[in-house]
Design a protein around this motif. Structure first.
Motif, PDB file in Angstrom:
ATOM      1  N   GLU A   5       0.851  -1.185   0.000  1.00 59.37           N
ATOM      2  CA  GLU A   5       0.000   0.000   0.000  1.00 59.37           C
ATOM      3  C   GLU A   5       0.883   1.230   0.000  1.00 59.37           C
ATOM      4  OE1 GLU A   5      -3.097   0.145   2.924  1.00 59.37           O
ATOM      5  OE2 GLU A   5      -3.802  -1.865   2.427  1.00 59.37           O
ATOM      6  N   GLU A   6       0.594   2.158  -0.903  1.00 60.99           N
ATOM      7  CA  GLU A   6       1.293   3.432  -1.004  1.00 60.99           C
ATOM      8  C   GLU A   6       0.257   4.502  -1.295  1.00 60.99           C
ATOM      9  OE1 GLU A   6       4.546   4.265  -0.660  1.00 60.99           O
ATOM     10  OE2 GLU A   6       5.172   2.203  -0.264  1.00 60.99           O
ATOM     11  N   HIS A   7       0.581   5.754  -0.985  1.00 61.76           N
ATOM     12  CA  HIS A   7      -0.343   6.833  -1.318  1.00 61.76           C
ATOM     13  C   HIS A   7       0.433   8.100  -1.670  1.00 61.76           C
ATOM     14  CE1 HIS A   7       0.356   7.933   2.919  1.00 61.76           C
ATOM     15  NE2 HIS A   7       0.103   9.157   2.500  1.00 61.76           N
ATOM     16  N   VAL A   8      -0.281   9.009  -2.338  1.00 64.17           N
ATOM     17  CA  VAL A   8       0.258  10.317  -2.664  1.00 64.17           C
ATOM     18  C   VAL A   8      -0.893  11.316  -2.596  1.00 64.17           C
ATOM     19  CG1 VAL A   8      -0.084  10.123  -5.179  1.00 64.17           C
ATOM     20  CG2 VAL A   8       1.727  11.604  -4.289  1.00 64.17           C
ATOM     21  N   ASP A   9      -0.602  12.519  -2.145  1.00 68.11           N
ATOM     22  CA  ASP A   9      -1.596  13.587  -2.118  1.00 68.11           C
ATOM     23  C   ASP A   9      -1.395  14.459  -3.347  1.00 68.11           C
ATOM     24  OD1 ASP A   9      -2.402  12.551   0.302  1.00 68.11           O
ATOM     25  OD2 ASP A   9      -1.384  14.069   1.507  1.00 68.11           O
ATOM     26  N   HIS A  94      -7.940  19.031  -2.980  1.00 63.61           N
ATOM     27  CA  HIS A  94      -6.850  18.076  -2.761  1.00 63.61           C
ATOM     28  C   HIS A  94      -7.402  16.665  -2.554  1.00 63.61           C
ATOM     29  CE1 HIS A  94      -5.333  22.033  -1.534  1.00 63.61           C
ATOM     30  NE2 HIS A  94      -4.224  21.610  -2.127  1.00 63.61           N
ATOM     31  N   THR A  95      -6.671  15.693  -3.087  1.00 62.15           N
ATOM     32  CA  THR A  95      -7.111  14.305  -3.048  1.00 62.15           C
ATOM     33  C   THR A  95      -5.952  13.397  -2.668  1.00 62.15           C
ATOM     34  OG1 THR A  95      -8.701  14.746  -4.820  1.00 62.15           O
ATOM     35  CG2 THR A  95      -8.133  12.428  -4.439  1.00 62.15           C
ATOM     36  N   ARG A  96      -6.205  12.406  -1.852  1.00 60.58           N
ATOM     37  CA  ARG A  96      -5.217  11.367  -1.555  1.00 60.58           C
ATOM     38  C   ARG A  96      -5.524  10.173  -2.454  1.00 60.58           C
ATOM     39  NH1 ARG A  96      -3.782  10.536   4.286  1.00 60.58           N
ATOM     40  NH2 ARG A  96      -2.350  12.151   3.605  1.00 60.58           N
ATOM     41  N   VAL A  97      -4.515   9.731  -3.186  1.00 61.54           N
ATOM     42  CA  VAL A  97      -4.621   8.555  -4.045  1.00 61.54           C
ATOM     43  C   VAL A  97      -3.907   7.425  -3.330  1.00 61.54           C
ATOM     44  CG1 VAL A  97      -4.115   7.535  -6.282  1.00 61.54           C
ATOM     45  CG2 VAL A  97      -4.602   9.992  -6.110  1.00 61.54           C
ATOM     46  N   GLN A  98      -4.636   6.383  -2.996  1.00 61.33           N
ATOM     47  CA  GLN A  98      -4.056   5.230  -2.306  1.00 61.33           C
ATOM     48  C   GLN A  98      -4.079   4.033  -3.248  1.00 61.33           C
ATOM     49  OE1 GLN A  98      -5.439   4.509   1.639  1.00 61.33           O
ATOM     50  NE2 GLN A  98      -4.697   2.419   1.657  1.00 61.33           N
ATOM     51  N   ALA A  99      -2.892   3.470  -3.478  1.00 57.36           N
ATOM     52  CA  ALA A  99      -2.762   2.281  -4.317  1.00 57.36           C
ATOM     53  C   ALA A  99      -2.536   1.077  -3.420  1.00 57.36           C
ATOM     54  CB  ALA A  99      -1.592   2.435  -5.280  1.00 57.36           C
ATOM     55  N   ARG A 100      -3.220  -0.001  -3.737  1.00 55.43           N
ATOM     56  CA  ARG A 100      -3.053  -1.267  -3.019  1.00 55.43           C
ATOM     57  C   ARG A 100      -2.833  -2.350  -4.064  1.00 55.43           C
ATOM     58  NH1 ARG A 100      -6.124  -5.592  -0.523  1.00 55.43           N
ATOM     59  NH2 ARG A 100      -5.347  -5.892   1.584  1.00 55.43           N
ATOM     60  N   GLU A 133       3.845   9.219  -8.024  1.00 55.47           N
ATOM     61  CA  GLU A 133       4.397  10.570  -8.200  1.00 55.47           C
ATOM     62  C   GLU A 133       4.229  11.034  -9.645  1.00 55.47           C
ATOM     63  OE1 GLU A 133       5.433  12.885  -6.074  1.00 55.47           O
ATOM     64  OE2 GLU A 133       5.084  11.563  -4.358  1.00 55.47           O
ATOM     65  N   GLN A 134       4.418  10.102 -10.591  1.00 55.70           N
ATOM     66  CA  GLN A 134       4.215  10.435 -12.004  1.00 55.70           C
ATOM     67  C   GLN A 134       2.740  10.756 -12.270  1.00 55.70           C
ATOM     68  OE1 GLN A 134       6.329  10.903 -14.522  1.00 55.70           O
ATOM     69  NE2 GLN A 134       8.068  10.526 -13.187  1.00 55.70           N
ATOM     70  N   GLY A 137       2.045  14.234 -11.126  1.00 48.86           N
ATOM     71  CA  GLY A 137       2.533  15.224 -12.077  1.00 48.86           C
ATOM     72  C   GLY A 137       1.645  15.353 -13.300  1.00 48.86           C
ATOM     73  N   VAL A 138       1.236  14.219 -13.855  1.00 45.24           N
ATOM     74  CA  VAL A 138       0.371  14.239 -15.049  1.00 45.24           C
ATOM     75  C   VAL A 138      -0.967  14.905 -14.744  1.00 45.24           C
ATOM     76  CG1 VAL A 138      -0.972  12.736 -16.592  1.00 45.24           C
ATOM     77  CG2 VAL A 138       1.455  12.262 -16.179  1.00 45.24           C
ATOM     78  N   VAL A 139      -1.575  14.539 -13.627  1.00 46.61           N
ATOM     79  CA  VAL A 139      -2.897  15.083 -13.289  1.00 46.61           C
ATOM     80  C   VAL A 139      -2.806  16.566 -12.950  1.00 46.61           C
ATOM     81  CG1 VAL A 139      -4.820  14.941 -11.650  1.00 46.61           C
ATOM     82  CG2 VAL A 139      -3.792  12.865 -12.548  1.00 46.61           C
ATOM     83  N   GLU A 140      -1.820  16.962 -12.169  1.00 48.17           N
ATOM     84  CA  GLU A 140      -1.702  18.375 -11.807  1.00 48.17           C
ATOM     85  C   GLU A 140      -1.369  19.254 -13.010  1.00 48.17           C
ATOM     86  OE1 GLU A 140      -0.513  17.822  -7.101  1.00 48.17           O
ATOM     87  OE2 GLU A 140       1.024  18.519  -8.495  1.00 48.17           O
ATOM     88  N   GLN A 141      -0.566  18.766 -13.937  1.00 49.36           N
ATOM     89  CA  GLN A 141      -0.223  19.536 -15.132  1.00 49.36           C
ATOM     90  C   GLN A 141      -1.419  19.641 -16.081  1.00 49.36           C
ATOM     91  OE1 GLN A 141       3.212  17.712 -16.878  1.00 49.36           O
ATOM     92  NE2 GLN A 141       4.550  18.365 -15.221  1.00 49.36           N
TER      93      GLN A 141
END
Length: 143
Positions: A5-9, A94-100, A133-134, A137-141
């Motif tokens: 499990e990992e996440h990024v805001d 702002h959104t937290r994306v959690q990958a499992r 992280e990629q 970057g793609v979504v924010e850009q």
């Protein structure tokens, strides 16, 4: 079976992140090793991947739980993998994306090569972290 499990805001509203997650054709922009990705009918995707010097093609079944902003997936061909992406609104912008990710280490090694044991787990963690992280970057850009 191992679970990671990992996440990024990310600095976009949950609906923008949800829409971006469903653009399968953009997966090569943020998923390392994915050379081509396309939707194939309702709730199915095909990915052409190169990892560990090996080309692989696999199909996935996607199940959406839009009410909780969760996308679950599992491979239906190729290595036996499964996982989910959950989008959790932090606030309106702002959104937290959690990958499992669920995987059998021996299946991953057989399909893609690479290290065993702790080194394999570390490599997979790093890969998922970098992919998130990629995605950020793609979504924010693309805002």
């Amino acid at each position: 079976m191992s679970t990671l499990e990992e996440h990024v805001d990310i600095d976009v509203p949950v609906d923008v992140a949800w829409e971006s997650l469903h653009r399968v054709e953009s997966y090569p922009r943020f998923l390392e090793g994915v050379r081509e990705a396309r939707t194939e009918g309702a709730n199915r995707a095909h990915l052409d991947v190169e990892a560990g010097g090996r080309a692989q093609a696999f199909d996935t079944q996607i199940t959406d739980r839009a009410d909780t902003h969760t996308m679950e997936w599992k491979t239906t061909s190729g290595p036996d993998l499964a996982g989910s992406f959950s989008l959790l609104p932090i606030d309106q912008q702002h959104t937290r994306v959690q990958a499992r990710i669920e995987y059998d280490p021996s299946v991953v090694r057989e399909a893609f090569g690479g290290p065993k044991g702790f080194a394999q787990a570390t490599a997979i963690e790093r890969l998922v972290r970098n992919d998130l992280e990629q995605f950020k970057g793609v979504v924010e850009q693309g805002r």
